[in-house]
Design a protein around this motif. Structure first.
Motif, PDB file in Angstrom:
ATOM      1  N   ILE A 368       0.858  -1.186   0.000  1.00 58.61           N
ATOM      2  CA  ILE A 368       0.000   0.000   0.000  1.00 58.61           C
ATOM      3  C   ILE A 368       0.899   1.242   0.000  1.00 58.61           C
ATOM      4  CG2 ILE A 368      -1.791   1.249   1.263  1.00 58.61           C
ATOM      5  CD1 ILE A 368      -2.636  -1.484   2.446  1.00 58.61           C
ATOM      6  N   SER A 369       0.571   2.211  -0.818  1.00 64.96           N
ATOM      7  CA  SER A 369       1.458   3.361  -1.013  1.00 64.96           C
ATOM      8  C   SER A 369       1.600   4.203   0.256  1.00 64.96           C
ATOM      9  CB  SER A 369       0.916   4.257  -2.131  1.00 64.96           C
ATOM     10  OG  SER A 369      -0.255   4.931  -1.704  1.00 64.96           O
ATOM     11  N   ARG A 370       2.668   4.995   0.268  1.00 61.11           N
ATOM     12  CA  ARG A 370       2.879   5.927   1.368  1.00 61.11           C
ATOM     13  C   ARG A 370       1.685   6.879   1.498  1.00 61.11           C
ATOM     14  NH1 ARG A 370       7.223   8.172   4.100  1.00 61.11           N
ATOM     15  NH2 ARG A 370       8.729   7.047   2.790  1.00 61.11           N
ATOM     16  N   GLU A 371       1.220   7.405   0.370  1.00 60.45           N
ATOM     17  CA  GLU A 371       0.126   8.387   0.410  1.00 60.45           C
ATOM     18  C   GLU A 371      -1.122   7.791   1.048  1.00 60.45           C
ATOM     19  OE1 GLU A 371       3.224   9.525  -2.236  1.00 60.45           O
ATOM     20  OE2 GLU A 371       2.008   7.679  -2.255  1.00 60.45           O
ATOM     21  N   GLU A 372      -1.479   6.572   0.623  1.00 56.65           N
ATOM     22  CA  GLU A 372      -2.688   5.953   1.167  1.00 56.65           C
ATOM     23  C   GLU A 372      -2.498   5.580   2.625  1.00 56.65           C
ATOM     24  OE1 GLU A 372      -5.889   2.351   0.190  1.00 56.65           O
ATOM     25  OE2 GLU A 372      -4.069   2.554  -1.026  1.00 56.65           O
ATOM     26  N   THR A 373      -1.336   5.066   2.973  1.00 53.80           N
ATOM     27  CA  THR A 373      -1.060   4.683   4.359  1.00 53.80           C
ATOM     28  C   THR A 373      -1.184   5.876   5.289  1.00 53.80           C
ATOM     29  OG1 THR A 373       0.426   2.899   3.653  1.00 53.80           O
ATOM     30  CG2 THR A 373       0.668   3.710   5.909  1.00 53.80           C
ATOM     31  N   ALA A 375      -2.690   8.727   4.726  1.00 54.36           N
ATOM     32  CA  ALA A 375      -4.054   9.270   4.722  1.00 54.36           C
ATOM     33  C   ALA A 375      -4.953   8.508   5.686  1.00 54.36           C
ATOM     34  CB  ALA A 375      -4.636   9.225   3.313  1.00 54.36           C
ATOM     35  N   LEU A 376      -4.627   7.257   5.936  1.00 52.41           N
ATOM     36  CA  LEU A 376      -5.404   6.440   6.867  1.00 52.41           C
ATOM     37  C   LEU A 376      -5.016   6.683   8.321  1.00 52.41           C
ATOM     38  CD1 LEU A 376      -5.293   3.086   4.883  1.00 52.41           C
ATOM     39  CD2 LEU A 376      -7.333   4.489   5.274  1.00 52.41           C
ATOM     40  N   GLY A 377      -3.967   7.463   8.547  1.00 55.07           N
ATOM     41  CA  GLY A 377      -3.530   7.751   9.905  1.00 55.07           C
ATOM     42  C   GLY A 377      -2.492   6.777  10.431  1.00 55.07           C
ATOM     43  N   LEU A 378      -1.870   5.986   9.538  1.00 58.40           N
ATOM     44  CA  LEU A 378      -0.842   5.030   9.933  1.00 58.40           C
ATOM     45  C   LEU A 378       0.518   5.482   9.393  1.00 58.40           C
ATOM     46  CD1 LEU A 378      -2.821   1.730   9.226  1.00 58.40           C
ATOM     47  CD2 LEU A 378      -2.681   3.039  11.362  1.00 58.40           C
ATOM     48  N   VAL A 379       1.572   4.853   9.871  1.00 57.15           N
ATOM     49  CA  VAL A 379       2.937   5.212   9.491  1.00 57.15           C
ATOM     50  C   VAL A 379       3.396   4.303   8.352  1.00 57.15           C
ATOM     51  CG1 VAL A 379       5.334   5.289  10.272  1.00 57.15           C
ATOM     52  CG2 VAL A 379       3.499   6.079  11.778  1.00 57.15           C
ATOM     53  N   TYR A 380       4.001   4.904   7.343  1.00 57.87           N
ATOM     54  CA  TYR A 380       4.509   4.132   6.204  1.00 57.87           C
ATOM     55  C   TYR A 380       5.969   3.754   6.440  1.00 57.87           C
ATOM     56  CZ  TYR A 380       6.217   3.010   1.524  1.00 57.87           C
ATOM     57  OH  TYR A 380       6.801   2.389   0.447  1.00 57.87           O
ATOM     58  N   VAL A 381       6.290   2.475   6.140  1.00 61.73           N
ATOM     59  CA  VAL A 381       7.668   2.000   6.137  1.00 61.73           C
ATOM     60  C   VAL A 381       7.892   1.280   4.813  1.00 61.73           C
ATOM     61  CG1 VAL A 381       9.350   0.457   7.209  1.00 61.73           C
ATOM     62  CG2 VAL A 381       7.748   1.740   8.649  1.00 61.73           C
ATOM     63  N   ASP A 382       8.974   1.617   4.142  1.00 61.29           N
ATOM     64  CA  ASP A 382       9.301   0.955   2.884  1.00 61.29           C
ATOM     65  C   ASP A 382       9.647  -0.512   3.174  1.00 61.29           C
ATOM     66  OD1 ASP A 382      10.306   0.017   0.493  1.00 61.29           O
ATOM     67  OD2 ASP A 382      11.750   1.641   0.212  1.00 61.29           O
ATOM     68  N   PRO A 383       8.875  -1.460   2.629  1.00 64.42           N
ATOM     69  CA  PRO A 383       9.176  -2.875   2.936  1.00 64.42           C
ATOM     70  C   PRO A 383      10.570  -3.295   2.487  1.00 64.42           C
ATOM     71  CG  PRO A 383       7.512  -2.695   1.198  1.00 64.42           C
ATOM     72  CD  PRO A 383       7.699  -1.326   1.761  1.00 64.42           C
ATOM     73  N   ASP A 384      11.118  -2.640   1.451  1.00 68.28           N
ATOM     74  CA  ASP A 384      12.457  -2.994   0.985  1.00 68.28           C
ATOM     75  C   ASP A 384      13.542  -2.607   1.989  1.00 68.28           C
ATOM     76  OD1 ASP A 384      11.438  -4.047  -1.352  1.00 68.28           O
ATOM     77  OD2 ASP A 384      11.696  -2.190  -2.499  1.00 68.28           O
ATOM     78  N   SER A 385      13.168  -1.772   2.948  1.00 67.97           N
ATOM     79  CA  SER A 385      14.153  -1.327   3.936  1.00 67.97           C
ATOM     80  C   SER A 385      14.273  -2.283   5.113  1.00 67.97           C
ATOM     81  CB  SER A 385      13.778   0.065   4.462  1.00 67.97           C
ATOM     82  OG  SER A 385      12.614  -0.008   5.292  1.00 67.97           O
ATOM     83  N   ILE A 386      13.439  -3.303   5.127  1.00 63.87           N
ATOM     84  CA  ILE A 386      13.383  -4.192   6.292  1.00 63.87           C
ATOM     85  C   ILE A 386      14.078  -5.518   5.992  1.00 63.87           C
ATOM     86  CG2 ILE A 386      11.842  -5.573   7.746  1.00 63.87           C
ATOM     87  CD1 ILE A 386       9.901  -3.281   7.726  1.00 63.87           C
ATOM     88  N   ASP A 387      15.013  -5.877   6.858  1.00 64.92           N
ATOM     89  CA  ASP A 387      15.647  -7.193   6.851  1.00 64.92           C
ATOM     90  C   ASP A 387      15.195  -7.904   8.118  1.00 64.92           C
ATOM     91  OD1 ASP A 387      17.241  -9.424   7.085  1.00 64.92           O
ATOM     92  OD2 ASP A 387      19.104  -8.401   6.599  1.00 64.92           O
ATOM     93  N   PRO A 388      14.253  -8.842   8.022  1.00 65.14           N
ATOM     94  CA  PRO A 388      13.739  -9.493   9.231  1.00 65.14           C
ATOM     95  C   PRO A 388      14.822 -10.134  10.092  1.00 65.14           C
ATOM     96  CG  PRO A 388      12.304  -9.972   7.378  1.00 65.14           C
ATOM     97  CD  PRO A 388      13.513  -9.274   6.822  1.00 65.14           C
ATOM     98  N   ASP A 389      15.861 -10.695   9.484  1.00 60.30           N
ATOM     99  CA  ASP A 389      16.942 -11.303  10.265  1.00 60.30           C
ATOM    100  C   ASP A 389      17.678 -10.253  11.088  1.00 60.30           C
ATOM    101  OD1 ASP A 389      16.363 -13.822   9.271  1.00 60.30           O
ATOM    102  OD2 ASP A 389      17.789 -13.663   7.617  1.00 60.30           O
TER     103      ASP A 389
END
Length: 414
Positions: A368-373, A375-389
């Motif tokens: 879901i895009s940053r703009e839509e996220t 607008a819903l009142g939630l925080v956007y995080v780029d999924p490509d920036s996350i390394d679960p390990d």
């Protein structure tokens, strides 16, 4: 009222044990010439459904005159034919499989009404409104209704399963909205994974009592993160559900010693909308520290909800008090949407001067895009920036695989 249970939390049932148990228990039922409707979950519930249906058919033994399977969508999108086939597996000749067509008024039958005094009593005074009870036509016209599916900690009712496959599973919108809003008024944190008959469960049980046919529940306790079954309880829905919920409380609640300032929920692909993927928020909220952040990691999720997206966009995500404090503004929107909003956002406060102050931060690392996220009142995080390990190596972070089924609670909390 009675039920028969096999298995427990410390072991897994074999396929032969499952088939034998359902054959033995279903042979006790008078099914000769009956019209049988089997209500099952959709693909958002993890369950070895083909095996359970095969075992059930062994128990039916060809005695019913008619067998139909209805998928309890609630208000989820309809499953296409190929997806239905994967969900239930090959079916015997003569067995028909159907989506619950909640969008079609002709597919529903009104069974009656729960009067305001009953709703007021079971809701402990939180609601004072009558509610029409409508249900799928195939369910209403069946002689025997079999409610088959898993029992898991649930944010609206406490534990899922049993009569919940009727309401909201194959329900009309009235019971869906009232039951979910009652759960929101109670709050998810107060009700999720709580034992016994919660007010929402009591409301659902009252509605289920209006179903004309004999109700039989097959309540499964699934293996967390696996394909096995710990237990299977069969019988009257209220008893079978209670037996299974007691076992599920031991298999699907993970205890931790202290709250975490950061949680990363790795959402399974069976949740393909935020509407269902948000279980990765509900199930970890009890162990998220005040001021902490939960990140929902689901790059495959690209929409909020096919069914409810427009209404959610109008509401956004807010704590309960934000909505109840401005009830005239929100009361005419679908109450199920309002409930979803508060369940995702968690607890908090609101007043006209200080505004909204939520206990925690909810962030989406999704498609879901940053703009839509935002607008819903939630925080956007780029999924490509996350390394679960990398996140898992941080002792202050809890990383939850296959998030959405196991509930996390603090030791000593309920």
């Amino acid at each position: 009222m009675q039920a028969w249970t096999v298995g427990d939390s410390g072991s897994l049932l074999s396929a032969d044990e499952i088939i034998d148990h359902l054959k033995t228990t279903m042979e006790k039922e008078a099914l000769d010439g009956a019209r049988v409707c089997v209500v099952v979950p959709d693909a958002t519930r993890h369950c070895p459904l083909p095996l359970l249906l095969t075992a059930l058919y062994h128990g039916l033994g060809g005695r019913p005159a008619e067998v139909s399977v209805v998928v309890a969508l609630g208000t989820h999108p309809a499953m296409p034919e190929d997806a239905l086939g994967r969900l239930v597996g090959p079916q015997p000749a003569g067995v028909s499989v159907h989506n619950h067509e909640w969008w079609d008024p002709a597919a529903l039958v009104e069974l009656g009404e729960l009067p305001a005094r009953e709703v007021r009593a079971v809701s402990e005074g939180r609601l004072d409104t009558a509610v029409a009870v409508r249900v799928n036509r195939r369910v209403a016209e069946a002689d025997v209704v079999v409610l088959l599916g898993p029992v898991l900690p649930h944010e609206v009712v406490g534990f899922s399963g049993g009569n919940k496959y009727l309401f909201p599973g194959v329900s009309g919108p009235e019971m869906i909205d009232v039951s979910h809003w009652l759960g929101a008024l109670l709050t998810s944190s107060a009700i999720i994974g709580r034992p016994g008959t919660t007010p929402v469960r009591a409301l659902i049980d009252r509605a289920a009592a209006l179903v004309p046919g004999r109700r039989i529940a097959i309540c499964a306790v699934t293996e967390a993160g696996g394909d096995g079954l710990h237990a299977l309880s069969v019988g009257d829905p209220e008893v079978a559900w209670a037996d299974a919920a007691a076992i599920a409380a031991r298999t699907h609640i993970e205890r931790v010693a202290a709250p975490f300032p950061r949680v990363l929920s790795l959402v399974a692909e069976r949740y393909d909308e935020l509407w269902t993927a948000a279980k990765g928020v509900y199930k970890v909220d009890p162990v998220l520290a005040d001021g902490g952040t939960v990140v929902l990691y689901a790059p495959h999720v690209r929409r909020v909800s096919e069914t409810h997206g427009a209404d959610i966009a109008r509401v956004g995500y807010h704590c309960r008090d934000y909505i109840t404090g401005q009830w005239d503004r929100f009361r005419d929107l679908p109450w199920g949407v309002l409930a979803h909003s508060t369940h995702v956002r968690g607890s908090g406060t609101w007043d006209p001067v200080a505004g909204e102050r939520c206990r925690t931060t909810v962030a989406l690392a999704t498609g879901i895009s940053r703009e839509e996220t935002e607008a819903l009142g939630l925080v956007y995080v780029d999924p490509d920036s996350i390394d679960p390990d990398e996140w898992a190596a941080d002792p202050a972070t809890l990383v939850v695989p296959d998030a959405g089924e196991t509930l996390y609670r603090l030791q000593g909390d309920g």
